[in-house]
Design an enzyme around this catalytic site. Structure first.
Site, short mmCIF file in Angstrom:
data_model
loop_
_atom_site.label_atom_id
_atom_site.label_comp_id
_atom_site.label_asym_id
_atom_site.label_seq_id
_atom_site.Cartn_x
_atom_site.Cartn_y
_atom_site.Cartn_z
N TYR A 161 -1.16 8.32 -2.45
CA TYR A 161 -1.33 8.02 -3.87
C TYR A 161 -2.54 8.73 -4.48
O TYR A 161 -2.66 8.84 -5.69
CB TYR A 161 -1.53 6.51 -4.07
CG TYR A 161 -0.26 5.69 -4.16
CD1 TYR A 161 0.99 6.26 -3.95
CD2 TYR A 161 -0.32 4.34 -4.48
CE1 TYR A 161 2.15 5.48 -4.04
CE2 TYR A 161 0.82 3.57 -4.59
CZ TYR A 161 2.06 4.14 -4.36
OH TYR A 161 3.19 3.37 -4.47
N CYS A 188 -4.47 -1.80 -1.71
CA CYS A 188 -4.64 -0.39 -2.04
C CYS A 188 -5.57 -0.30 -3.24
O CYS A 188 -5.27 -0.86 -4.30
CB CYS A 188 -3.28 0.20 -2.38
SG CYS A 188 -3.33 1.88 -3.01
N ASP A 213 0.88 -1.19 0.00
CA ASP A 213 0.00 0.00 0.00
C ASP A 213 0.91 1.23 0.00
O ASP A 213 2.12 1.13 0.22
CB ASP A 213 -0.90 -0.01 1.25
CG ASP A 213 -1.90 1.15 1.27
OD1 ASP A 213 -2.34 1.59 0.18
OD2 ASP A 213 -2.22 1.65 2.36
N CYS A 263 -11.24 2.68 0.10
CA CYS A 263 -9.81 2.96 0.30
C CYS A 263 -9.45 2.18 1.54
O CYS A 263 -10.19 2.23 2.55
CB CYS A 263 -9.58 4.45 0.52
SG CYS A 263 -7.94 4.84 1.18
N THR A 264 -8.34 1.46 1.49
CA THR A 264 -8.03 0.57 2.62
C THR A 264 -7.71 1.34 3.91
O THR A 264 -7.72 0.76 5.00
CB THR A 264 -6.85 -0.36 2.26
OG1 THR A 264 -5.75 0.44 1.79
CG2 THR A 264 -7.25 -1.35 1.20
N HIS A 265 -7.43 2.61 3.78
CA HIS A 265 -7.22 3.42 4.99
C HIS A 265 -8.53 3.61 5.78
O HIS A 265 -8.49 3.85 6.99
CB HIS A 265 -6.68 4.81 4.64
CG HIS A 265 -5.19 4.84 4.44
ND1 HIS A 265 -4.58 4.38 3.30
CD2 HIS A 265 -4.19 5.30 5.24
CE1 HIS A 265 -3.27 4.54 3.39
NE2 HIS A 265 -3.01 5.10 4.57
N THR A 307 -6.43 2.44 -4.89
CA THR A 307 -5.92 3.40 -5.87
C THR A 307 -4.94 2.71 -6.82
O THR A 307 -4.95 2.98 -8.02
CB THR A 307 -5.22 4.57 -5.13
OG1 THR A 307 -6.07 4.98 -4.05
CG2 THR A 307 -4.98 5.75 -6.05
N1 DGL Z 1 -4.91 2.99 0.90
C1 DGL Z 1 -4.94 3.34 -0.46
C2 DGL Z 1 -6.22 2.97 -1.14
O1 DGL Z 1 -6.82 1.97 -0.80
C3 DGL Z 1 -4.31 4.62 -0.92
C4 DGL Z 1 -4.44 5.86 -0.13
C5 DGL Z 1 -3.57 6.97 -0.71
O2 DGL Z 1 -2.37 6.85 -0.65
O3 DGL Z 1 -4.12 7.93 -1.24
O4 DGL Z 1 -6.66 3.60 -2.05
#
Ligand code: DGL
Length: 268
Positions: A43, A75, A11, A186-188, A77
């Site tokens: 990202y 991730c 990620d 988004c995994t965050h 993205t």
């Molecule tokens: N965690 C990521 C996702 O699932 C990317 C977050 C980022 O860096 O913008 O999209």
């Protein structure tokens, strides 16, 4: 040395922990590596070309030293653009994380759903295709946010969450009473789900794909022939040296099980 399947999670930051924790719960016996590209985090608004290039370079670099048996691109993205390139390079299962549009459309009672993701993900043709295919009977709101990614990253690294800033970022959806389902695209975002819920009390279902991905990994591993005589220590890699809070270092070890944080040099 023992024969263990080596699985890499990738990620831009710590968002992939939301997937990793589910896989670890289901399959604690494997050898886990986790890489995050903090040199160019986040990202969200980076070009597709850059995201592809960085993801491929990090995975290749790690594979040179730790022969990989399976990769999880944790991730959205990156997954929405990089999977074909990775599948061309690696002869191992590559598991992606893409917004769970289908389950959201199925579970929503009001048929009014929201996709909460990065600015990059909400723009991808791949996502429009998923919506067209699986959610044509739903009204779909899209909200792309970089701020939320940063808030989640800071939380895991030991900072407190600024709830006002978080709710402000979600204010567009605050008064949509019928919005009963939100896809955490988004995994965050599963890492700040409780805080998101406070800002959007009308939402009944938050769709977090972590467990479904863990089950997919378990299924794919049934046919994986272990290629590495791997070390048994779980390791975490970043792409740039950074000032790391003691609390975060401790949690990498105690909460997430990583023995060591290693800085990768992609230019070597
Ligand atoms: N965690 C990521 C996702 O699932 C990317 C977050 C980022 O860096 O913008 O999209």
């Amino acid at each position: 040395m023992t024969d263990k399947t080596t699985i890499l999670f990738f990620d831009s930051g710590v968002g992939g922990f939301s997937v990793y924790r589910e896989v670890l719960d289901l399959l604690p016996q494997h050898h886990y590596l986790y890489a995050f590209d903090n040199e160019i985090f986040p990202y969200s608004e980076k070009t597709e070309e850059l995201v592809i290039q960085r993801t491929v370079s990090v995975c290749k670099k790690i594979n040179e030293t730790y022969p990989l048996d399976l990769i999880v691109i944790a991730c959205n993205t990156a997954s929405t653009v990089v999977l074909p390139a990775l599948r061309k390079i690696f002869d191992i299962p590559i598991v992606g994380t893409v917004p769970a549009i289908k389950p959201a459309a199925q579970i929503s009672q009001t048929k009014h759903i929201g996709l909460l993701a990065t600015k990059g993900t909400v723009k991808r043709p791949y996502v429009d295709e998923l919506i067209h295919q699986y959610a044509s009977t739903c009204q779909v709101e899209k909200l792309g946010s970089t701020k939320l990614v940063e808030i989640a990253q800071d939380k895991i690294q030991g900072d407190s969450v600024d709830l006002i800033a978080l709710c402000d970022e979600l204010s567009k959806w605050k008064n949509i009473d019928h919005l009963d389902t939100v896809i955490l695209g988004c995994t965050h975002f599963p890492l700040i789900k409780d805080e998101i819920q406070i800002c959007l009390p009308q939402v009944k279902y938050f769709i977090d794909p972590g467990l479904a991905i863990a089950k997919r990994v378990a299924y794919l591993l049934e046919n994986v022939k272990v290629r590495s005589k791997s070390e048994t220590k779980n390791l975490i890699f970043c792409t740039k040296q950074f000032e790391i809070q003691n609390k975060f270092m401790q949690s990498l070890k105690n909460r997430w099980g990583f023995e060591k944080l290693i800085v990768l040099n992609l230019d070597e």
